[in-house]
Design an enzyme around this catalytic site. Structure first.
Site, PDB file in Angstrom:
ATOM      1  CD  GLU A 273      -2.533  -1.178   2.772  1.00 26.59           C
ATOM      2  OE1 GLU A 273      -2.238  -0.308   3.627  1.00 26.59           O
ATOM      3  OE2 GLU A 273      -3.386  -2.040   2.975  1.00 26.59           O
ATOM      4  N   PRO A 274       1.748   1.418  -0.977  1.00 24.41           N
ATOM      5  CG  PRO A 274       2.871   1.466  -3.037  1.00 24.41           C
ATOM      6  CD  PRO A 274       1.937   0.621  -2.207  1.00 24.41           C
ATOM      7  NE  ARG A 276       6.098   9.623   3.524  1.00 26.50           N
ATOM      8  CZ  ARG A 276       5.574  10.498   4.381  1.00 26.50           C
ATOM      9  NH1 ARG A 276       5.752  11.783   4.192  1.00 26.50           N
ATOM     10  NH2 ARG A 276       4.867  10.085   5.423  1.00 26.50           N
ATOM     11  NE  ARG A 312       4.451  15.348   4.905  1.00 29.69           N
ATOM     12  CZ  ARG A 312       5.720  15.246   5.173  1.00 29.69           C
ATOM     13  NH1 ARG A 312       6.580  16.116   4.674  1.00 29.69           N
ATOM     14  NH2 ARG A 312       6.169  14.273   5.934  1.00 29.69           N
ATOM     15  CE1 TYR A 316       2.175  14.504  10.878  1.00 28.53           C
ATOM     16  CE2 TYR A 316       2.592  15.377   8.682  1.00 28.53           C
ATOM     17  CZ  TYR A 316       1.789  14.679   9.566  1.00 28.53           C
ATOM     18  OH  TYR A 316       0.611  14.147   9.121  1.00 28.53           O
ATOM     19  CB  CYS A 343      -4.044  34.853  11.698  1.00 28.78           C
ATOM     20  SG  CYS A 343      -4.479  35.995  10.412  1.00 28.78           S
ATOM     21  CD  GLU A 344      -3.053  28.745  13.835  1.00 27.78           C
ATOM     22  OE1 GLU A 344      -2.249  28.180  14.611  1.00 27.78           O
ATOM     23  OE2 GLU A 344      -4.216  28.383  13.665  1.00 27.78           O
ATOM     24  CE1 TYR A 372      -0.540  10.466   3.493  1.00 29.10           C
ATOM     25  CE2 TYR A 372       1.793  10.300   2.972  1.00 29.10           C
ATOM     26  CZ  TYR A 372       0.588   9.705   3.243  1.00 29.10           C
ATOM     27  OH  TYR A 372       0.498   8.340   3.255  1.00 29.10           O
TER      28      TYR A 372
HETATM   29  N1  LLP Z   1      -1.645   2.062   4.374  1.00 27.72           N
HETATM   30  C1  LLP Z   1      -2.203   2.549   5.497  1.00 27.72           C
HETATM   31  C2  LLP Z   1      -3.156   1.716   6.238  1.00 27.72           C
HETATM   32  C3  LLP Z   1      -1.852   3.820   5.955  1.00 27.72           C
HETATM   33  O1  LLP Z   1      -2.401   4.287   7.072  1.00 27.72           O
HETATM   34  C4  LLP Z   1      -0.924   4.601   5.214  1.00 27.72           C
HETATM   35  C5  LLP Z   1      -0.544   5.936   5.678  1.00 27.72           C
HETATM   36  C6  LLP Z   1      -0.394   4.055   4.032  1.00 27.72           C
HETATM   37  C7  LLP Z   1      -0.772   2.786   3.640  1.00 27.72           C
HETATM   38  C8  LLP Z   1       0.560   4.811   3.158  1.00 27.72           C
HETATM   39  O2  LLP Z   1       1.751   5.113   3.798  1.00 27.72           O
HETATM   40  P1  LLP Z   1       2.968   5.743   2.976  1.00 27.72           P
HETATM   41  O3  LLP Z   1       3.438   4.721   1.968  1.00 27.72           O
HETATM   42  O4  LLP Z   1       2.484   6.962   2.298  1.00 27.72           O
HETATM   43  O5  LLP Z   1       3.965   6.039   4.010  1.00 27.72           O
HETATM   44  N2  LLP Z   1       0.364  12.774   6.813  1.00 27.72           N
HETATM   45  C9  LLP Z   1       1.607  12.118   7.102  1.00 27.72           C
HETATM   46  C10 LLP Z   1       1.595  10.658   6.709  1.00 27.72           C
HETATM   47  C11 LLP Z   1       0.461   9.873   7.307  1.00 27.72           C
HETATM   48  C12 LLP Z   1       0.433   8.446   6.847  1.00 27.72           C
HETATM   49  C13 LLP Z   1      -0.816   7.783   7.235  1.00 27.72           C
HETATM   50  N3  LLP Z   1      -0.967   6.458   6.763  1.00 27.72           N
HETATM   51  C14 LLP Z   1       2.738  12.882   6.444  1.00 27.72           C
HETATM   52  O6  LLP Z   1       2.486  13.903   5.810  1.00 27.72           O
HETATM   53  O7  LLP Z   1       3.894  12.516   6.594  1.00 27.72           O
END
Ligand code: LLP
Length: 424
Positions: A273-274, A276, A312, A316, A343-344, A372
């Site tokens: 499930e990629p 990013r 982001r 974070y 305004c923050e 994201y």
């Molecule tokens: N599968 C599930 C169940 C997830 O919760 C996520 C991400 C992914 C796959 C995909 O993960 P990735 O390959 O993108 O790392 N907003 C945060 C990232 C939150 C990720 C949430 N879940 C950021 O901007 O870094």
């Protein structure tokens, strides 16, 4: 690897000058490269070529229909976490039998829609959800295909807000209790167990946590099989990190090799499930400097994008590289905070950063913003959300129109009891 490059002093996305797009669509806007997206997807997919697998792109990273369609055209499925993402995935042309549905809080209507669509499987996150899905499926005279999302309790060594596979996190079912849950699921009339899933976190830059999780899941699958529960799908979630600054995340080939090596003798289809790693470096946020100011101790570059457009850094403390769209600065650098109009004080895209001496009117590209970025943007401070643009070779297309002030109030209503101007 991406297709944002300088030709002389001019930043191009593939074969189009970024400034040309800014001239045509205004700023700010998200800009995605078609070639980068397809290259990333194909590389990731090929990395697992030796084993039966399915790449389900995590829509939460970027759910624009054009982006999802591009990946669906390459054979991609979807990892969804809401009815809205189900709608988007189907509308973009993702085949329902390539959709997996994760998330701790699935609503009844969302479960119904997913059952009606005939998705590949639900990744169940609690025993109550399991019972709810069985009940809904029974009412609809359907059988829900399910995996339990187990929480393997491994440390992904990433930012605490995006680590999900630790016992203390809200996600999944504790691996120690999962055998019992599977036995319970086996007794339910309207669910069919098809898989095991996990997702341990995001922006993970080492291979070891993935392998640790896999080893634990492999052991669970063996125990399930000994118990007569057959597992067809092993979903390892997403989480592979990218380079924003100095990180050195493993290449998808190295990541895949380590996983495949540890999957020997397993007769399962692997699901990934990629998010990013597919879209992150395929996108940039293009913004214009409105003003600059110096308060004596700090230099501020005030831009027309804010934390509502790219959350982001505020959320974070994330790093995004900032590139000039026209590099005319002859190397001189200043130290500046890049801040938005919100305004923050938390409204910044970069802090204390060595940057070219940008002047009002200059364009900058906030890099690695494809994941994201837009998907987490909001209308805070009543700011219309920005446009999204995709480049393919010499062409570009607006894949989401900039919102207007009318879009901001769409759906709002002043009730009858507030009509009239008199205070009563
Ligand atoms: N599968 C599930 C169940 C997830 O919760 C996520 C991400 C992914 C796959 C995909 O993960 P990735 O390959 O993108 O790392 N907003 C945060 C990232 C939150 C990720 C949430 N879940 C950021 O901007 O870094």
């Amino acid at each position: 690897m991406h297709h944002f490059n300088y030709v002389a002093d001019e930043l191009y996305c593939e074969n189009v000058p970024v400034a040309t797009i800014a001239g045509a669509v205004g700023t700010p806007f998200y800009l995605y490269s078609h070639a980068t997206l397809s290259h990333h997807f194909k590389t990731f997919d090929q990395a697992f070529g030796k084993v039966p697998h399915l790449v389900c792109f995590a829509l939460k990273a970027n759910s624009n229909l054009a982006v999802v369609r591009l990946l669906a055209n390459l054979g991609g499925g979807a990892d969804i976490v809401s009815g809205g993402e189900l709608y988007r995935a189907l509308k973009a042309g993702v085949s329902p039998d390539k959709i997996v549905y994760s998330g701790v809080g699935k609503r009844i209507d969302e479960i119904q829609d997913a059952l009606r669509a005939g998705i590949l499987m639900f990744n169940i996150e609690s025993s109550q959800e399991l019972l709810a899905i069985n009940k809904i499926a029974s009412r609809m005279k359907k059988k829900a295909h399910i995996a339990l999302r187990v929480n393997p309790d491994v440390d992904p060594r990433t930012h605490p807000y995006i680590s999900t596979g630790l016992k203390k996190n809200k996600f999944g079912i504790d691996i120690g209790r999962s055998l019992k849950e599977y036995r319970e699921a086996r007794g339910l009339s309207h669910v069919e167990i098809v898989g095991v899933s996990c997702h341990i976190g995001s922006q993970i830059t080492e291979i070891a946590p993935f392998v640790d999780a896999l080893v634990k899941l492999k052991d669970l699958i063996a125990r399930l099989q000994a118990d007569g529960i057959d597992i067809r799908y092993l979903d390892l979630g997403g989480g592979l990190g990218i380079r924003y600054d100095q990180e050195e995340p493993p290449h998808p080939f190295a990541y895949a090799e380590a996983i495949i090596k540890n999957m020997q003798d397993m007769d399962v289809t692997l699901i990934l499930e990629p998010g990013r790693v597919i879209v992150g470096n395929a996108g940039a946020l293009v913004t214009r400097v409105l003003y600059t100011k110096n308060n004596g101790s700090r230099h501020f570059l005030i831009i027309d994008a804010g934390m509502n457009d790219l959350a982001r850094p505020s959320l974070y403390g994330s790093y995004h590289a900032i590139w000039p769209v026209r590099d005319k600065y002859a190397g001189e650098k200043i130290k500046a905070d890049v801040v938005g109009p919100i305004c923050e004080s938390g409204d910044f895209l970069a802090r204390d950063r060595e940057l070219p001496d940008f002047a009002p009117g200059d364009l900058m590209a906030v890099m690695s913003a494809g994941a994201y970025g837009f998907s987490m943007s909001s209308n805070y401070n009543s700011r219309p959300r920005v446009a999204e643009v995709m480049v393919k070779g010499l062409e570009f297309s607006v894949i989401r129109r900039r919102e207007t002030c009318q879009s901001l109030v769409r759906g709002e209503k002043v009730p009858d009891f507030l009509q009239g101007s008199q205070v009563k």
